[in-house]
Design a protein around this motif. Structure first.
Motif, PDB file in Angstrom:
ATOM      1  N   ILE A  36       0.472  -1.429  -0.214  1.00  0.00           N
ATOM      2  CA  ILE A  36      -0.080   0.215  -0.340  1.00  0.00           C
ATOM      3  C   ILE A  36       0.983   1.184  -0.447  1.00  0.00           C
ATOM      4  CG2 ILE A  36      -1.840   1.158   1.417  1.00  0.00           C
ATOM      5  CD1 ILE A  36      -3.188  -1.465   2.400  1.00  0.00           C
ATOM      6  N   ASN A  37       2.222   1.529   0.974  1.00  0.00           N
ATOM      7  CA  ASN A  37       2.573   2.249   0.541  1.00  0.00           C
ATOM      8  C   ASN A  37       3.623   2.654  -0.185  1.00  0.00           C
ATOM      9  OD1 ASN A  37       1.845   4.045   4.304  1.00  0.00           O
ATOM     10  ND2 ASN A  37       1.528   1.388   3.808  1.00  0.00           N
ATOM     11  N   LEU A  38       3.916   1.642  -0.803  1.00  0.00           N
ATOM     12  CA  LEU A  38       4.881   2.332  -1.839  1.00  0.00           C
ATOM     13  C   LEU A  38       4.327   3.009  -2.876  1.00  0.00           C
ATOM     14  CD1 LEU A  38       7.029  -1.380  -2.022  1.00  0.00           C
ATOM     15  CD2 LEU A  38       8.149   1.018  -1.404  1.00  0.00           C
ATOM     16  N   LYS A  39       2.838   3.186  -2.886  1.00  0.00           N
ATOM     17  CA  LYS A  39       3.022   3.795  -4.364  1.00  0.00           C
ATOM     18  C   LYS A  39       2.679   5.013  -3.539  1.00  0.00           C
ATOM     19  CE  LYS A  39      -1.187   0.322  -4.812  1.00  0.00           C
ATOM     20  NZ  LYS A  39      -2.264   0.057  -4.952  1.00  0.00           N
ATOM     21  N   GLU A  40       3.086   5.612  -2.728  1.00  0.00           N
ATOM     22  CA  GLU A  40       2.932   6.687  -1.917  1.00  0.00           C
ATOM     23  C   GLU A  40       4.557   7.464  -2.591  1.00  0.00           C
ATOM     24  OE1 GLU A  40      -0.039   8.754  -1.438  1.00  0.00           O
ATOM     25  OE2 GLU A  40      -0.646   6.680  -1.107  1.00  0.00           O
ATOM     26  N   GLU A  41       5.741   6.428  -2.885  1.00  0.00           N
ATOM     27  CA  GLU A  41       6.546   6.635  -3.432  1.00  0.00           C
ATOM     28  C   GLU A  41       6.900   7.428  -4.245  1.00  0.00           C
ATOM     29  OE1 GLU A  41       9.044   3.927  -0.055  1.00  0.00           O
ATOM     30  OE2 GLU A  41       9.246   3.761  -2.953  1.00  0.00           O
ATOM     31  N   ASN A  42       7.642   8.217  -4.946  1.00  0.00           N
ATOM     32  CA  ASN A  42       7.871   8.746  -6.170  1.00  0.00           C
ATOM     33  C   ASN A  42       9.649   8.701  -6.996  1.00  0.00           C
ATOM     34  OD1 ASN A  42       9.514  11.297  -5.774  1.00  0.00           O
ATOM     35  ND2 ASN A  42       8.112  11.696  -4.590  1.00  0.00           N
ATOM     36  N   GLU A  43       9.678   8.865  -8.069  1.00  0.00           N
ATOM     37  CA  GLU A  43      11.167   8.656  -8.944  1.00  0.00           C
ATOM     38  C   GLU A  43      12.238   8.693  -8.097  1.00  0.00           C
ATOM     39  OE1 GLU A  43      11.677   6.248 -10.989  1.00  0.00           O
ATOM     40  OE2 GLU A  43       9.560   5.675 -11.312  1.00  0.00           O
ATOM     41  N   ASP A  44      11.582  10.331  -7.261  1.00  0.00           N
ATOM     42  CA  ASP A  44      12.997  11.043  -6.812  1.00  0.00           C
ATOM     43  C   ASP A  44      13.570  10.151  -5.735  1.00  0.00           C
ATOM     44  OD1 ASP A  44      12.276  13.304  -8.704  1.00  0.00           O
ATOM     45  OD2 ASP A  44      10.693  14.613  -6.995  1.00  0.00           O
ATOM     46  N   CYS A  45      12.944   9.419  -4.898  1.00  0.00           N
ATOM     47  CA  CYS A  45      13.419   9.230  -4.119  1.00  0.00           C
ATOM     48  C   CYS A  45      12.130   7.781  -3.674  1.00  0.00           C
ATOM     49  CB  CYS A  45      13.733   8.810  -1.952  1.00  0.00           C
ATOM     50  SG  CYS A  45      13.711   8.552  -1.407  1.00  0.00           S
ATOM     51  N   ARG A  46      13.132   6.238  -4.179  1.00  0.00           N
ATOM     52  CA  ARG A  46      11.843   5.052  -3.837  1.00  0.00           C
ATOM     53  C   ARG A  46      12.790   3.384  -4.111  1.00  0.00           C
ATOM     54  NH1 ARG A  46      11.576   1.748  -7.854  1.00  0.00           N
ATOM     55  NH2 ARG A  46      11.799   1.592  -9.889  1.00  0.00           N
ATOM     56  N   THR A  47      12.090   2.540  -3.422  1.00  0.00           N
ATOM     57  CA  THR A  47      12.518   1.610  -2.475  1.00  0.00           C
ATOM     58  C   THR A  47      13.046   1.021  -4.099  1.00  0.00           C
ATOM     59  OG1 THR A  47      10.793   1.174  -0.565  1.00  0.00           O
ATOM     60  CG2 THR A  47      12.380  -0.664  -1.879  1.00  0.00           C
ATOM     61  N   ARG A  48      14.292   0.277  -4.462  1.00  0.00           N
ATOM     62  CA  ARG A  48      14.584  -0.132  -5.508  1.00  0.00           C
ATOM     63  C   ARG A  48      14.961  -1.592  -4.306  1.00  0.00           C
ATOM     64  NH1 ARG A  48      16.786   3.168  -8.940  1.00  0.00           N
ATOM     65  NH2 ARG A  48      16.407   0.958 -10.390  1.00  0.00           N
ATOM     66  N   ILE A  49      14.947  -1.755  -3.784  1.00  0.00           N
ATOM     67  CA  ILE A  49      15.452  -3.413  -3.685  1.00  0.00           C
ATOM     68  C   ILE A  49      14.689  -4.118  -1.774  1.00  0.00           C
ATOM     69  CG2 ILE A  49      17.750  -2.892  -2.360  1.00  0.00           C
ATOM     70  CD1 ILE A  49      18.965  -6.402  -3.383  1.00  0.00           C
ATOM     71  N   ILE A  50      14.027  -4.860  -1.648  1.00  0.00           N
ATOM     72  CA  ILE A  50      13.952  -5.633  -0.439  1.00  0.00           C
ATOM     73  C   ILE A  50      14.823  -7.081  -0.409  1.00  0.00           C
ATOM     74  CG2 ILE A  50      11.440  -6.664   0.635  1.00  0.00           C
ATOM     75  CD1 ILE A  50       9.739  -5.030  -0.862  1.00  0.00           C
ATOM     76  N   ILE A  51      15.113  -6.648   0.784  1.00  0.00           N
ATOM     77  CA  ILE A  51      16.108  -8.123   1.399  1.00  0.00           C
ATOM     78  C   ILE A  51      15.144  -8.739   2.520  1.00  0.00           C
ATOM     79  CG2 ILE A  51      18.154  -7.890   2.510  1.00  0.00           C
ATOM     80  CD1 ILE A  51      19.720  -5.891   1.329  1.00  0.00           C
TER      81      ILE A  51
END
Length: 319
Positions: A185-200
């Motif tokens: 749900i919350n990753l939808k609020e991110e933008n290209e300026d600063c977003r999640t690239r990897i989940i470990i």
């Protein structure tokens, strides 16, 4: 499944929600599926308001439709470099978005240290976020700082890099799934300026082994596989999970155990179901003088048995 509340839309007051619940409409899916004119008739909202609420729900909770060419462009632009040249070459450029990778190895083979170095190297870029899910309760912020100090970064840069590594500790599978659903749900609020690239996820066996019944384990793994694939594809990121391996001796025709290392079978843990979930499985093996051999165990897109050498020291993992 998200339940209806005032947080979903400000026009859904407590009175409107009670009216919807009387009609057995309790979730956003049920609201979307119901006829708009019927919703307007018993909620008191106008048809225009109902359509606007549905549109906002679809935008907030629904997926985005993309064609094959868009996905190809996204994949090419979003290869995530680990900044470990040997590993990137092994992976044909780095970590591909939409892919699940698995690092397997015996205890103390360097799996967590490799995860630390990958997390640091990705977080070096100011627009990259790393989500690190710690299941063993051994994530070490001081170790991250030590690695960065050895690389001669100043205190301000170190603080910025550590801020971009978001760590979450989970203690059971329920918490892990809850965190992954929260991310969906919350990753939808991110933008290209600063977003999640990897989940470990370091590591899965620490949680899965708490389940004693096989059928429960399979159900949990199925749920986990589904949400991991969804996150990777929907948000154009990579997922790395950490797994252990088990060693088995071959039995010869006389029924005795073979003593040669060549006759020792190694298998990833978590069983047959999970064996086909990662797109690429890597095997990490400890060698002499701090060296580690990392090889492609199996992959849907890479040639198996190719390998490279990494070094583990105070500066983390290097080529």
């Amino acid at each position: 499944m998200t339940e209806l509340s005032t947080a979903v839309n400000s026009k859904l007051s407590n009175i409107v929600i009670e009216q919807l619940q009387h009609k057995h409409i309790c979730t956003v899916i049920q609201f979307i599926d119901e006829d708009s004119e019927k919703l307007a008739s018993f909620t008191g909202l106008s048809l225009k308001d109902i359509i606007e609420i549905k549109r906002n729900i679809c935008k907030k909770y629904g997926g985005q439709v993309k064609n094959a060419f868009q996905l190809f462009e996204i994949e090419e632009k979003n290869i995530i470099s680990t900044n470990l040249s040997s590993l990137d070459n092994l992976l044909k450029g780095g970590l591909y978005c939409g892919q699940i990778y698995e690092i397997c190895g015996l205890s103390a083979s360097g799996k967590t240290q490799l995860c630390f170095s990958i997390a640091i190297n990705i977080a070096l870029k100011s627009n990259n976020l790393v989500r690190y899910i710690d299941t063993k309760r051994d994530f070490s912020g001081s170790r991250i700082e030590q690695i960065l100090l050895k690389k001669n970064y100043n205190k301000q840069v170190i603080n910025e890099i550590m801020e971009r590594i978001k760590v979450c500790c989970v203690y059971n599978m329920h918490q892990l799934l809850k965190v992954l659903h929260w991310l969906s749900i919350n990753l939808k609020e991110e933008n290209e300026d600063c977003r999640t690239r990897i989940i470990i996820i370091d590591s899965l066996p620490a949680l899965i082994f708490k389940f004693s019944k096989d059928h429960k384990t399979t159900i949990i793994l199925n749920h986990l596989a589904n949400i991991c694939h969804f996150l990777a594809k929907e948000f154009n990121l990579s997922i790395i999970s950490v797994n252990l391996i088990s060693q088995w001796n071959n039995i010869n025709e006389e029924g005795t155990s073979a003593s040669s290392n060549e006759n020792i079978l190694i298998k990833p843990t978590l069983g047959k179901y999970w064996a086909h979930v990662p797109n690429t499985r890597l095997l990490l093996e400890k060698q002499e003088l701090g060296n580690r051999k990392i090889s492609i165990w199996n992959s849907f897109q890479l040639e198996a048995d190719l390998a490279c050498t990494l070094i583990v020291n105070d500066s983390g993992v290097s080529c």
